[in-house]
Design an enzyme around this catalytic site. Structure first.
Site, mmCIF file in Angstrom:
data_model
loop_
_atom_site.group_PDB
_atom_site.id
_atom_site.type_symbol
_atom_site.label_atom_id
_atom_site.label_comp_id
_atom_site.label_asym_id
_atom_site.label_seq_id
_atom_site.Cartn_x
_atom_site.Cartn_y
_atom_site.Cartn_z
ATOM 1 N N GLU A 160 9.833 -11.695 -18.686
ATOM 2 C CA GLU A 160 9.401 -10.694 -19.688
ATOM 3 C C GLU A 160 10.570 -10.574 -20.669
ATOM 4 O OE1 GLU A 160 8.090 -7.074 -18.163
ATOM 5 O OE2 GLU A 160 6.712 -8.100 -16.533
ATOM 6 N N ASP B 61 -0.128 -7.635 -15.698
ATOM 7 C CA ASP B 61 0.708 -6.674 -16.513
ATOM 8 C C ASP B 61 2.297 -7.204 -16.711
ATOM 9 O OD1 ASP B 61 0.999 -4.596 -18.295
ATOM 10 O OD2 ASP B 61 1.623 -3.401 -16.456
ATOM 11 N N ARG C 262 5.588 -6.501 -10.347
ATOM 12 C CA ARG C 262 6.821 -7.219 -10.875
ATOM 13 C C ARG C 262 6.396 -8.954 -10.866
ATOM 14 N NH1 ARG C 262 8.237 -2.972 -12.515
ATOM 15 N NH2 ARG C 262 10.062 -2.170 -12.532
ATOM 16 N N HIS D 188 3.309 -5.419 -20.032
ATOM 17 C CA HIS D 188 3.861 -4.686 -19.023
ATOM 18 C C HIS D 188 3.696 -2.928 -19.688
ATOM 19 C CE1 HIS D 188 7.414 -4.014 -16.160
ATOM 20 N NE2 HIS D 188 6.559 -2.883 -16.139
ATOM 21 N N LEU E 55 0.803 -1.222 0.000
ATOM 22 C CA LEU E 55 0.090 0.022 0.197
ATOM 23 C C LEU E 55 1.119 1.243 0.175
ATOM 24 C CD1 LEU E 55 -3.099 0.450 0.136
ATOM 25 C CD2 LEU E 55 -2.714 1.043 2.508
ATOM 26 N N GLY E 56 1.672 1.101 -1.068
ATOM 27 C CA GLY E 56 2.563 2.613 -1.210
ATOM 28 C C GLY E 56 1.583 3.668 -2.097
ATOM 29 N N ARG E 57 2.279 4.317 -2.722
ATOM 30 C CA ARG E 57 1.903 5.314 -3.603
ATOM 31 C C ARG E 57 0.700 4.492 -4.652
ATOM 32 N NH1 ARG E 57 7.195 6.501 -4.195
ATOM 33 N NH2 ARG E 57 7.937 8.394 -3.210
ATOM 34 N N ILE E 58 1.048 3.718 -5.322
ATOM 35 C CA ILE E 58 0.290 3.001 -6.534
ATOM 36 C C ILE E 58 -0.772 2.277 -5.691
ATOM 37 C CG2 ILE E 58 0.414 1.255 -8.301
ATOM 38 C CD1 ILE E 58 3.128 2.432 -9.162
ATOM 39 N N ARG F 124 5.008 -4.352 4.674
ATOM 40 C CA ARG F 124 6.183 -5.144 5.581
ATOM 41 C C ARG F 124 5.522 -4.417 7.006
ATOM 42 N NH1 ARG F 124 11.434 -2.749 2.654
ATOM 43 N NH2 ARG F 124 9.780 -1.543 2.164
HETATM 44 C C1 8YV Z 1 8.159 0.938 -16.900
HETATM 45 C C2 8YV Z 1 7.818 0.168 -14.630
HETATM 46 O O1 8YV Z 1 7.354 0.527 -18.002
HETATM 47 O O2 8YV Z 1 8.258 2.144 -13.686
HETATM 48 C C3 8YV Z 1 8.197 1.080 -13.652
HETATM 49 O O3 8YV Z 1 8.866 0.501 -12.588
HETATM 50 O O4 8YV Z 1 7.616 -0.864 -14.503
HETATM 51 C C4 8YV Z 1 7.211 0.805 -15.883
HETATM 52 O O5 8YV Z 1 6.771 2.016 -15.570
HETATM 53 C C5 8YV Z 1 9.829 0.656 -17.018
HETATM 54 O O6 8YV Z 1 10.154 0.872 -15.745
HETATM 55 C C6 8YV Z 1 10.106 0.902 -18.224
HETATM 56 O O7 8YV Z 1 11.499 0.516 -18.409
#
Ligand code: 8YV
Length: 328
Positions: free
Chosen positions: A275, A270, A246, A293, A166-169, A189
């Site tokens: 990847e 995503d 990730r 992604h 539960l950070g910014r995103i 954490r």
């Molecule tokens: C980008 C991301 O696609 O910001 C991140 O951590 O996973 C994505 O916004 C990536 O970093 C671009 O390489």
């Protein structure tokens, strides 16, 4: 210094030190780095060693992205390196511990991509639960007139959503899902004092009590396979997994096995473990939504990420600090 007219070129301002591009970057960022900073490019493959022998001593700043990063062995070849400027909020591909030991600053691009990634996460929740992509494939394949309506799907409004990270995103995702009258809980954490959402001490406890588990935690060794088989089993046959963080956070093999066995209802992904490789088993499933992604991949957000990357580089070249530093 972005947008500021300097008579001295930016390359001159590095006083002989060079900027190095590591890995593919947004084309307009590459153009700027080449034209205005005379930035070198780290070659792939066999040429790399020779290149580092010739130029490694001169490099004072690296510009890279979350896709590539700078590991400890590359860092060791750059004795004057002072900053790793990372395009992206995630920096798990850069060895921040090795950087900290040498006093190398590492920057990322937080905040500017929060809204776009959160929008995409909510889109994945809806698409996965309502089977939008699957229904669209159904229409395109001409199946509607032949088979009638596709199977019924699941309601999003009012569901119990657990957020890992539960950070910014994660917070921006929670904020949006409140509009769908979802009940939000989270695992981090540490518990966040004053948070309006209920805290679960572990990912399995969180998964056990929700319909949808959304991963918004950062990657890296600290979160590798945090969502393992036990957590996925706790989510259960009616549960949905959404990952915009990730691929490393999830045990992808366990995920595939449980989806195939009907022990999970579906997944919206995503990000993936390797990847751009997406396992064939996932590609064959109709109850998963698979994206390449693209969480931050809008014109506006990528422009803002580029601008912040250059701000970090400029600040480093001006005074040795960065605007948005990350710490191990
Ligand atoms: C980008 C991301 O696609 O910001 C991140 O951590 O996973 C994505 O916004 C990536 O970093 C671009 O390489």
């Amino acid at each position: 210094m972005v947008g500021v007219d300097t008579s001295e070129s930016r390359a001159d301002s590095t006083r002989g030190g060079r900027v190095l591009r590591v890995g593919p970057l947004k084309p307009s960022l590459t153009e700027t780095l080449v034209a205005e900073y005379d930035a070198l490019e780290l070659p792939e493959g066999d040429d790399r060693d020779q290149f580092l022998d010739a130029h490694g001593e001169s490099v004072i700043a690296v510009v890279t992205s979350g896709r590539t990063g700078v590991d400890a062995s590359l860092m060791a070849r750059l004795p004057r390196l002072g900053a790793v400027v990372n395009f992206g909020v995630g920096y798990d591909t850069t060895d921040v511990d090795a950087a900290a030991e040498r006093g190398i600053a590492v920057s990322n691009t937080p905040d500017v991509l929060t809204d776009c990634v959160a929008d995409l996460a909510v889109g994945l929740v809806i698409d996965t639960m309502r089977g939008m992509s699957s229904a669209e494939r159904f229409v395109r394949a001409g199946r509607w007139p032949v088979e009638g309506h596709p199977p019924l799907t699941r309601q999003v409004t009012g569901k119990r959503v657990g957020i890992i990270g539960l950070g910014r995103i994660g917070s921006a995702i929670a904020e949006r899902l409140k509009g769908f009258r979802c009940t939000i809980s989270y695992h981090n954490r540490n518990e966040i004092p004053g948070s309006p959402y209920s805290y679960a001490a572990g990912p399995a406890e969180l998964a056990d009590g929700v319909d949808v588990l959304v991963i918004a935690a950062s990657g890296g060794s600290g979160t590798a396979h945090l969502v393992d088989r036990t957590v996925l089993e706790a989510l259960g046959p009616q549960g949905y997994l959404i990952n915009v963080a990730r691929g490393s956070v999830v045990d992808e093999e366990a995920l595939i096995e449980l989806l195939a066995a009907g022990k999970l209802a579906g997944a919206g992904l995503d990000v993936f473990a390797h990847e751009p490789h997406v396992p064939e088993a996932l590609r064959a499933m109709d109850n998963v939504v698979l994206l390449p992604h693209v969480g931050s991949a809008t014109v506006q957000t990528r422009d803002a990420m580029e601008a912040l990357t250059l701000e970090n580089l400029d600040r480093f070249l001006a005074d040795g600090t960065v605007v948005t530093p990350v710490t191990p």
